[in-house]
Design a protein around this motif. Sequence first.
Motif, mmCIF file in Angstrom:
data_model
loop_
_atom_site.group_PDB
_atom_site.id
_atom_site.type_symbol
_atom_site.label_atom_id
_atom_site.label_comp_id
_atom_site.label_asym_id
_atom_site.label_seq_id
_atom_site.Cartn_x
_atom_site.Cartn_y
_atom_site.Cartn_z
ATOM 1 N N GLN A 1 0.839 -1.189 0.000
ATOM 2 C CA GLN A 1 0.000 0.000 0.000
ATOM 3 C C GLN A 1 0.882 1.249 0.000
ATOM 4 O O GLN A 1 2.051 1.225 0.395
ATOM 5 N N ASP A 2 0.294 2.369 -0.429
ATOM 6 C CA ASP A 2 1.067 3.608 -0.550
ATOM 7 C C ASP A 2 1.741 3.991 0.765
ATOM 8 O O ASP A 2 2.906 4.427 0.793
ATOM 9 N N GLU A 3 1.020 3.837 1.863
ATOM 10 C CA GLU A 3 1.589 4.235 3.168
ATOM 11 C C GLU A 3 2.820 3.405 3.497
ATOM 12 O O GLU A 3 3.832 3.928 3.976
ATOM 13 N N ALA A 4 2.750 2.081 3.197
ATOM 14 C CA ALA A 4 3.901 1.216 3.468
ATOM 15 C C ALA A 4 5.079 1.587 2.584
ATOM 16 O O ALA A 4 6.247 1.550 3.016
ATOM 17 N N ILE A 5 4.809 1.941 1.342
ATOM 18 C CA ILE A 5 5.896 2.348 0.435
ATOM 19 C C ILE A 5 6.569 3.603 0.975
ATOM 20 O O ILE A 5 7.806 3.737 0.936
ATOM 21 N N GLN A 6 5.774 4.536 1.494
ATOM 22 C CA GLN A 6 6.344 5.770 2.031
ATOM 23 C C GLN A 6 7.273 5.491 3.212
ATOM 24 O O GLN A 6 8.206 6.253 3.479
ATOM 25 N N HIS A 7 7.020 4.371 3.923
ATOM 26 C CA HIS A 7 7.873 4.000 5.052
ATOM 27 C C HIS A 7 9.014 3.073 4.636
ATOM 28 O O HIS A 7 9.671 2.466 5.482
ATOM 29 N N GLY A 8 9.207 2.913 3.312
ATOM 30 C CA GLY A 8 10.360 2.161 2.831
ATOM 31 C C GLY A 8 10.132 0.696 2.537
ATOM 32 O O GLY A 8 11.082 -0.040 2.237
ATOM 33 N N THR A 9 8.877 0.221 2.622
ATOM 34 C CA THR A 9 8.611 -1.193 2.299
ATOM 35 C C THR A 9 8.713 -1.394 0.787
ATOM 36 O O THR A 9 7.995 -0.730 0.029
ATOM 37 N N PRO A 10 9.607 -2.274 0.310
ATOM 38 C CA PRO A 10 9.793 -2.418 -1.145
ATOM 39 C C PRO A 10 8.762 -3.369 -1.754
ATOM 40 O O PRO A 10 8.157 -4.195 -1.071
ATOM 41 N N ALA A 11 8.571 -3.239 -3.060
ATOM 42 C CA ALA A 11 7.817 -4.246 -3.817
ATOM 43 C C ALA A 11 8.699 -5.478 -3.974
ATOM 44 O O ALA A 11 9.934 -5.374 -4.070
ATOM 45 N N GLU A 12 8.061 -6.671 -4.010
ATOM 46 C CA GLU A 12 8.821 -7.920 -4.088
ATOM 47 C C GLU A 12 8.240 -8.831 -5.164
ATOM 48 O O GLU A 12 7.021 -8.852 -5.374
ATOM 49 N N PRO A 13 9.108 -9.594 -5.847
ATOM 50 C CA PRO A 13 8.604 -10.551 -6.862
ATOM 51 C C PRO A 13 7.692 -11.586 -6.204
ATOM 52 O O PRO A 13 8.001 -12.114 -5.137
ATOM 53 N N ALA A 14 6.576 -11.882 -6.860
ATOM 54 C CA ALA A 14 5.626 -12.880 -6.353
ATOM 55 C C ALA A 14 5.566 -14.105 -7.236
ATOM 56 O O ALA A 14 4.816 -15.041 -6.963
#
Length: 326
Positions: A19-32
């Motif tokens: 989610q956008d909020e998690a991305i703002q806190h540095g959580t990266p996207a990961e291959p699924a």
Amino acid sequence: MTADRLSGDTQLQRWTVPQDEAIQHGTPAEPASEPVSVGRGELPQEAVVWRPDGTLITRQDDATLKLWALDSAGAARRPAPRTALQQVMWAPGGEEVAVLAHQDGWYLMDPAQPGRGLLRHVEPHPYTRRDPTQQDAFLREIGELGPEEFSLGGTLVAFAPDERVYAVTGGRRGPLRLVSPGEAERQAHLAVDRPLWTGLCFAPTGDRLIGSLRLHGKTMLVPWEFTTDRSDHLVPVRAGGSATGVTPPIESVACLTASDTHLALIADPHLIGLFSLHDLQPICWLRTNAPLRHAAFSPSGGQLAVAGDAGLYLFSVAPLPPGDRT
């Protein structure tokens, strides 16, 4: 969607995006999922779209629309090779189908679960029958071609189920001969001179050969009964069972194949004709959306697999009613 700038190879991969909020806190996207090769293409001309319920991915470029369903693990299943399918063979027990993709080798498929797609790549095909792509090798084996000669499609050869007996034409307009080891060679006796042969196939019993030829702009079927040695009967290919039936606009014959009860004729433009093997009367015609190359009945005769530019078609073939051979 990613592409290698040097090779042009394109891959499709599913990613989990926070989610956008998690991305703002540095959580990266990961291959699924693992990357799936989808051929070659220029990315600016392509589009990748999810179905709203998230169960299907589509990818479109200038010439092709492809679809991927997600399996239970969330990975996109491997699509069919992005090339025409040229040959098809059934396993002796009918549990698998092998298809030959142009410049990509043989693949196996489960005919009971066609939705799983092509399961794995094999080389060469895994069955004991002759490789149908080796026509010139067959002709050299039987002495119809020299070591360095090529037929260029000029001579047709078909092997009986035992792969010892064979039928061969002396060029497209030559005589049709039957050769059995240890027996005198036999020749078909036709009521026409120098017919233009377009296809040959044996019945599964091995006691009958069906040929197709071009005569006065029309396609004719020629049954050769070995027990009676009759081969002078020409059956016009028609769209209906009556003598006044309309002749389909056949431009060329790609393949003939037979089961114990049926004959299939694969022809251009994009036609599949199904006939009663008993009297060669038509049962139905189908037109597909792309050129067709080859076909084969399953060992039981209950399915017909047809390979072509658009992929593999699987048809269920209903048995003829008892006592009704038409």
